[in-house]
Design an enzyme around this catalytic site. Structure first.
Site, PDB file in Angstrom:
ATOM      1  N   GLN A  71       5.711  -5.570   4.470  1.00  0.00           N
ATOM      2  CA  GLN A  71       6.140  -5.153   5.755  1.00  0.00           C
ATOM      3  C   GLN A  71       5.614  -3.748   5.791  1.00  0.00           C
ATOM      4  O   GLN A  71       5.634  -3.105   7.084  1.00  0.00           O
ATOM      5  CB  GLN A  71       7.488  -4.998   5.660  1.00  0.00           C
ATOM      6  CG  GLN A  71       8.410  -4.477   6.997  1.00  0.00           C
ATOM      7  CD  GLN A  71       9.670  -3.923   6.544  1.00  0.00           C
ATOM      8  OE1 GLN A  71      10.536  -4.908   6.105  1.00  0.00           O
ATOM      9  NE2 GLN A  71       9.857  -3.074   6.978  1.00  0.00           N
ATOM     10  N   LYS A  72       5.014  -3.034   4.907  1.00  0.00           N
ATOM     11  CA  LYS A  72       4.560  -1.604   5.010  1.00  0.00           C
ATOM     12  C   LYS A  72       3.574  -1.696   6.152  1.00  0.00           C
ATOM     13  O   LYS A  72       3.577  -0.589   6.913  1.00  0.00           O
ATOM     14  CB  LYS A  72       3.687  -1.236   3.757  1.00  0.00           C
ATOM     15  CG  LYS A  72       2.872  -0.233   3.727  1.00  0.00           C
ATOM     16  CD  LYS A  72       3.407   1.200   3.686  1.00  0.00           C
ATOM     17  CE  LYS A  72       2.673   2.360   3.521  1.00  0.00           C
ATOM     18  NZ  LYS A  72       1.343   2.079   4.300  1.00  0.00           N
ATOM     19  N   GLY A 115      -7.413  -3.865  -3.442  1.00  0.00           N
ATOM     20  CA  GLY A 115      -7.578  -3.467  -4.734  1.00  0.00           C
ATOM     21  C   GLY A 115      -6.815  -1.937  -4.607  1.00  0.00           C
ATOM     22  O   GLY A 115      -5.885  -1.749  -3.809  1.00  0.00           O
ATOM     23  N   HIS A 119       1.811  -3.822  -4.030  1.00  0.00           N
ATOM     24  CA  HIS A 119       0.917  -5.015  -4.003  1.00  0.00           C
ATOM     25  C   HIS A 119       1.447  -5.972  -5.073  1.00  0.00           C
ATOM     26  O   HIS A 119       1.680  -7.126  -5.075  1.00  0.00           O
ATOM     27  CB  HIS A 119      -0.568  -4.766  -4.642  1.00  0.00           C
ATOM     28  CG  HIS A 119      -1.376  -3.750  -3.576  1.00  0.00           C
ATOM     29  ND1 HIS A 119      -1.525  -2.581  -4.035  1.00  0.00           N
ATOM     30  CD2 HIS A 119      -1.827  -4.154  -2.675  1.00  0.00           C
ATOM     31  CE1 HIS A 119      -2.223  -1.805  -2.888  1.00  0.00           C
ATOM     32  NE2 HIS A 119      -2.282  -2.829  -2.073  1.00  0.00           N
ATOM     33  N   LEU A 157      -4.515  -1.331  -6.774  1.00  0.00           N
ATOM     34  CA  LEU A 157      -3.121  -1.871  -6.761  1.00  0.00           C
ATOM     35  C   LEU A 157      -1.969  -0.960  -7.261  1.00  0.00           C
ATOM     36  O   LEU A 157      -2.337  -0.177  -8.121  1.00  0.00           O
ATOM     37  CB  LEU A 157      -3.107  -3.284  -7.773  1.00  0.00           C
ATOM     38  CG  LEU A 157      -4.159  -4.071  -7.203  1.00  0.00           C
ATOM     39  CD1 LEU A 157      -4.045  -5.486  -8.217  1.00  0.00           C
ATOM     40  CD2 LEU A 157      -3.916  -4.661  -5.785  1.00  0.00           C
ATOM     41  N   HIS A 158      -0.921  -1.161  -6.536  1.00  0.00           N
ATOM     42  CA  HIS A 158       0.205  -0.343  -6.976  1.00  0.00           C
ATOM     43  C   HIS A 158       1.344  -1.087  -6.898  1.00  0.00           C
ATOM     44  O   HIS A 158       1.354  -2.262  -6.738  1.00  0.00           O
ATOM     45  CB  HIS A 158       0.407   0.839  -6.082  1.00  0.00           C
ATOM     46  CG  HIS A 158       0.466   0.579  -4.707  1.00  0.00           C
ATOM     47  ND1 HIS A 158       1.173  -0.193  -3.951  1.00  0.00           N
ATOM     48  CD2 HIS A 158      -0.354   0.973  -3.834  1.00  0.00           C
ATOM     49  CE1 HIS A 158       1.075  -0.427  -2.811  1.00  0.00           C
ATOM     50  NE2 HIS A 158      -0.036   0.185  -2.505  1.00  0.00           N
TER      51      HIS A 158
HETATM   52  P1  AMP Z   1      -3.914  -3.282   1.302  1.00  0.00           P
HETATM   53  O1  AMP Z   1      -4.344  -3.623  -0.113  1.00  0.00           O
HETATM   54  O2  AMP Z   1      -3.557  -1.782   1.646  1.00  0.00           O
HETATM   55  O3  AMP Z   1      -4.820  -4.017   2.272  1.00  0.00           O
HETATM   56  O4  AMP Z   1      -2.566  -4.180   1.086  1.00  0.00           O
HETATM   57  C1  AMP Z   1      -2.286  -5.067   0.751  1.00  0.00           C
HETATM   58  C2  AMP Z   1      -1.138  -5.822   1.011  1.00  0.00           C
HETATM   59  O5  AMP Z   1       0.036  -5.046   0.164  1.00  0.00           O
HETATM   60  C3  AMP Z   1      -0.443  -5.623   2.507  1.00  0.00           C
HETATM   61  O6  AMP Z   1      -0.174  -6.861   2.937  1.00  0.00           O
HETATM   62  C4  AMP Z   1       0.098  -4.645   2.553  1.00  0.00           C
HETATM   63  O7  AMP Z   1       1.054  -4.555   3.623  1.00  0.00           O
HETATM   64  C5  AMP Z   1       0.955  -4.714   1.117  1.00  0.00           C
HETATM   65  N1  AMP Z   1       1.443  -3.439   0.739  1.00  0.00           N
HETATM   66  C6  AMP Z   1       0.836  -2.110   0.868  1.00  0.00           C
HETATM   67  N2  AMP Z   1       1.565  -1.199   0.458  1.00  0.00           N
HETATM   68  C7  AMP Z   1       3.007  -1.827   0.460  1.00  0.00           C
HETATM   69  C8  AMP Z   1       4.230  -1.320   0.014  1.00  0.00           C
HETATM   70  N3  AMP Z   1       4.500  -0.120  -0.354  1.00  0.00           N
HETATM   71  N4  AMP Z   1       5.258  -2.281  -0.244  1.00  0.00           N
HETATM   72  C9  AMP Z   1       4.921  -3.522  -0.075  1.00  0.00           C
HETATM   73  N5  AMP Z   1       3.652  -3.990   0.238  1.00  0.00           N
HETATM   74  C10 AMP Z   1       2.763  -3.165   0.357  1.00  0.00           C
END
Ligand code: AMP
Length: 293
Positions: free
Chosen positions: A160-161, A43, A49, A45-46
């Site tokens: 890839q982050k 969540g 995501h 979300l940006h």
């Molecule tokens: P999280 O909600 O932080 O667990 O992230 C969920 C998914 O979004 C993971 O696969 C992250 O690697 C991906 N994600 C997070 N930040 C970025 C970003 N800046 N660019 C691309 N994917 C992202």
């Protein structure tokens, strides 16, 4: 998954909270020949995501987004309780895409009382993020494996982050013969280079400015490699020099590593990756850049 609304028209996606229901609904979709993509998130979300959501929508017939702040991937002194939870805004953001279902289980749906079973990838999880956050990857692989079993998607989208996470998830998927295709999408950044992260909201204005040193150090590494530098020590030194420009940024690690094994390399001969992690104020940030010699 037979939504009455045409996709992406601004109506909020349907929410599913139980494992049984998500499994049933995805099975029905796949039985009717639809390729199902899943985007696991915590969540807040940006646009990072949402780029994964867009990739799934482009490549699959149905998309499931999961929102679950997974307690087992946070260490005891980490930010689980204060991790940003912005459900209404998340659902509003997802309404712009033809997302079929949002799987949002309560904690005790994913971790039943008495839960003691974990999925652990060895080797790859010991270094870098794993060294700084010893139980983190065990939490990640456990929840990703459980989400794969609940949703049974054809494809799963990761960023890839979290480079090391993407390698660990690929390893687990291969080792456990999970029938899910793993796709890793590029890092989405702010115009000034900062990698988008749900944790960026913790940054003060000063932190935010200082945090740019991470992406600057990676740009420097990529530039040197583009210009023909193959000595990883030279590339790493240049990164460290840039990182040194912000003494208030507390470096955890900076490394030039093999893109598959994540072992440090001496020379850039095959696919490689520069990884950095640092504490900026109270916030720990990570970033990386693939290096193509
Ligand atoms: P999280 O909600 O932080 O667990 O992230 C969920 C998914 O979004 C993971 O696969 C992250 O690697 C991906 N994600 C997070 N930040 C970025 C970003 N800046 N660019 C691309 N994917 C992202």
């Amino acid at each position: 998954m037979t939504s009455a609304d045409p996709p992406g028209t601004g109506s909020p996606p349907q929410i599913v909270k139980s494992v049984d229901e998500i499994r049933q609904r995805v099975r029905a979709a796949r039985a009717s020949g639809r390729r199902v993509g899943v985007v696991p998130t915590m969540g807040a979300l940006h646009a990072g995501h949402l780029s994964l959501v867009a990739a799934s929508v482009a490549e699959c017939d149905a998309t499931v987004v999961t929102i679950f702040v997974n307690p087992t991937q946070f260490g005891p002194s980490e930010d689980f309780t204060k991790y940003p939870r912005t459900l209404e805004a998340d659902l509003a953001a997802l309404a712009a895409y033809p997302v079929d279902l949002v799987f949002m289980p309560p904690a005790d749906e994913m971790y039943r009382p008495g839960h003691t079973t974990y999925v652990e990838v060895e080797g790859l999880t010991r270094c870098w993020e794993g060294a700084s956050r010893p139980t983190h990857f065990r939490g990640v692989t456990t929840i990703v494996c459980k989400l794969f079993h609940a949703v049974e998607p054809d494809v799963a989208y990761f960023g890839q982050k979290d480079y090391q996470q993407s390698r660990v998830v690929r390893r687990m998927t291969a080792d456990l013969d999970l029938p899910v295709e793993i796709r890793v999408c590029p890092i989405v950044r702010e115009p000034d280079g900062l990698a988008l992260s749900s944790r960026n909201v913790y940054l003060t204005a000063d932190d935010r400015r200082r945090a740019l040193v991470l992406s600057r150090s990676l740009q420097r590494a990529a530039h040197l490699v583009d210009e023909g530098e193959r000595d990883a020590t030279v590339v790493l030194q240049a990164m460290q020099e840039v990182l040194g420009e912000e003494p208030a940024v507390d470096l955890d690690y900076a490394v030039v590593a093999d893109a598959d094994t994540l072992e440090p390399v001496q020379r850039l001969e095959g696919p490689s990756v520069a990884l950095v992690a640092a504490r900026v104020g109270a916030t720990r940030l990570i970033d990386n850049c693939l290096l193509h010699p």
